[in-house]
Scaffold this active site. Structure first.
Site, short mmCIF file in Angstrom:
data_model
loop_
_atom_site.label_atom_id
_atom_site.label_comp_id
_atom_site.label_asym_id
_atom_site.label_seq_id
_atom_site.Cartn_x
_atom_site.Cartn_y
_atom_site.Cartn_z
NE ARG A 69 38.13 15.65 34.89
CZ ARG A 69 37.17 14.72 34.83
NH1 ARG A 69 35.98 14.93 35.36
NH2 ARG A 69 37.41 13.55 34.26
CE1 TYR A 108 40.14 41.73 33.42
CE2 TYR A 108 38.98 39.66 33.14
CZ TYR A 108 40.12 40.42 33.02
OH TYR A 108 41.24 39.86 32.47
CG ASP A 110 34.55 39.91 40.09
OD1 ASP A 110 35.33 39.92 41.06
OD2 ASP A 110 34.92 39.72 38.92
CE LYS A 155 43.86 40.18 38.69
NZ LYS A 155 43.19 39.13 38.01
C1 PLP Z 1 37.52 41.95 38.75
C2 PLP Z 1 38.09 40.78 38.00
N1 PLP Z 1 37.34 39.67 37.85
C3 PLP Z 1 37.82 38.59 37.19
C4 PLP Z 1 39.07 38.58 36.61
C5 PLP Z 1 39.56 37.37 35.87
O1 PLP Z 1 40.41 36.62 36.68
P1 PLP Z 1 41.64 35.72 36.15
O2 PLP Z 1 42.61 36.63 35.50
O3 PLP Z 1 42.15 35.07 37.43
O4 PLP Z 1 41.08 34.71 35.19
C6 PLP Z 1 39.89 39.70 36.76
C7 PLP Z 1 41.24 39.70 36.16
O5 PLP Z 1 41.90 40.72 36.04
C8 PLP Z 1 39.39 40.82 37.47
O6 PLP Z 1 40.13 41.94 37.63
#
Ligand code: PLP
Length: 382
Positions: free
Chosen positions: A50, A102, A174, A199
């Site tokens: 961890r 998001y 992000d 992604k």
């Molecule tokens: C721009 C963006 N940030 C964060 C996330 C969250 O990521 P995760 O699904 O890996 O938890 C997503 C998920 O679709 C996203 O599109």
């Protein structure tokens, strides 16, 4: 790996040296929870997975290098990474988030963090005057997505940073949609970069993960404490899959971007399509900013169907190559209806997404095949 080498080289090598025990060129999957001590208080740098694990360390160093940062941290998901960053705040602190952040990020603010005394305001991050007007004495964090999911809106990172740093406000970007191949927010002055590595970074729809990269040693120390203390860490196999995917990131992003531009141009000329939002198209309202800030325009686009919701649903259900699925950024092309899929959590709020909009994640198949698939799916709608 020096920060000055090219990203095509960094994705292959950064953070990864031949395994000291065997010479294995690929970082092994250290599938172990604990590590044996040589003596009391003496170990080889690892004690419990961890806290740290060698496969995760390789991934964290690779991610830091790609983002041009000093410190990387890997998490079990993008949301776990987001949640950990928000834990840097304290009750009473205020955050600005983008108007089409998001949906899951908005949902956590609204349904969880507010309960713990964190307030937030939603602003249009494309509009600097709105950002300046929304700042409060308690504002500690500005949370940017650029381009946003799903509206493909850009924020001018250096301009937002300039506003924020006047008041000692942290800027977190992000960078999931752009990836470091297209945009390096830390080099543009941001304090924190966050990713859903699910992604583009892993790129193959086979793993869920998240990452944070920073330059400030104090921030890194706090985040490391939280990563270990709250424990939302990825397992060694997930780290290995992400490292494996990363090796082709630079090649994939070139292919995603070229295909997305071809698809965007095709759709822009189609009578069934009212609007295409892709930063690489001159018709994108922020195309000039995209050219300034992004080295590539990525694989994501948003289309508005001239025939409204019914036409959008038709498109989603009639493609054969584009799969109807949530998520994005993988080698396979996907499409979805954000209003009822990825962004259902913002229905009824100011962040609601119109049901005539379809989000498309353009994969790395041949552009002609992708266009032919869209052509047959749109037939009859024009
Ligand atoms: C721009 C963006 N940030 C964060 C996330 C969250 O990521 P995760 O699904 O890996 O938890 C997503 C998920 O679709 C996203 O599109």
């Amino acid at each position: 790996m020096s920060h000055s080498s090219h990203i095509e080289t960094q994705v292959v090598h950064a953070g990864q040296t031949p395994d000291p025990a065997t010479g294995a060129i690929v970082t092994p999957i250290y599938q172990t929870s604990t590590f044996v001590f040589d003596a009391l208080g003496v170990h080889k740098g690892y004690d419990y997975s961890r806290t740290a694990n060698p496969t995760r360390t390789a991934l964290e160093r690779c991610l830091a290098t790609l983002e041009g940062g000093d410190y990387g941290l890997a998490f079990a998901s993008g949301m776990a990474a987001t949640d950990t960053i928000i834990r840097l705040l304290k009750p009473g602190d205020h955050t600005l988030i983008g108007a089409d952040v998001y949906g899951g990020t908005y949902r956590l603010f609204k349904s969880e963090w507010e309960r713990f005394g964190l307030s937030f305001s939603v602003v249009d991050m494309a509009d600097l005057a709105s950002i300046a007007a929304a700042l409060q004495p308690e504002t500690r964090l500005i949370w940017l997505e650029t381009p946003t999911n799903p509206m493909m809106t850009l924020a001018d990172i250096p301009a937002v940073v300039e506003l924020a740093h006047r008041q000692n406000i942290l800027v977190c970007v992000d960078n999931t949609f752009a990836t470091p191949c297209a945009q390096r927010p830390l080099e543009l002055g941001a304090d924190i970069v966050v990713h859903s590595t699910t992604k583009y970074l892993s790129g193959h729809n086979d793993v869920v993960g998240g990452a944070v990269v920073v330059n400030d040693a104090g921030l890194y120390e706090r985040l490391t404490f939280l990563q270990n203390g709250a424990g939302a860490v990825p397992g060694p196999f997930d780290c290995w899959l992400t490292l494996r995917g990363l090796k082709t990131l630079a090649l994939r992003m070139q292919a995603h971007s070229a295909n997305a531009l071809a698809v965007a141009r095709y759709l822009e000329g189609h009578p069934a399509i009212a609007r295409v939002l892709y930063p690489g198209l001159p018709s994108h309202p922020q195309h000039e900013l995209a050219r300034r800030q992004m080295a590539l325009f990525g694989g994501m686009l948003l289309v508005e169907l001239a025939g409204g919701e019914a036409a959008a649903r038709h498109l989603c259900e009639h493609t054969r190559l584009f799969a109807l699925a949530e998520s994005l950024g993988s080698v396979e092309s996907l499409l979805e209806l954000p209003a009822i899929m990825t962004h259902a959590s913002v229905v009824g709020t100011s962040l609601e997404i119109a049901p005539s909009l379809v989000r498309i994640s353009v994969g790395i198949e041949h552009a002609d095949d992708l266009i032919a698939d869209l052509e047959q799916a749109l037939a009859g709608l024009a």
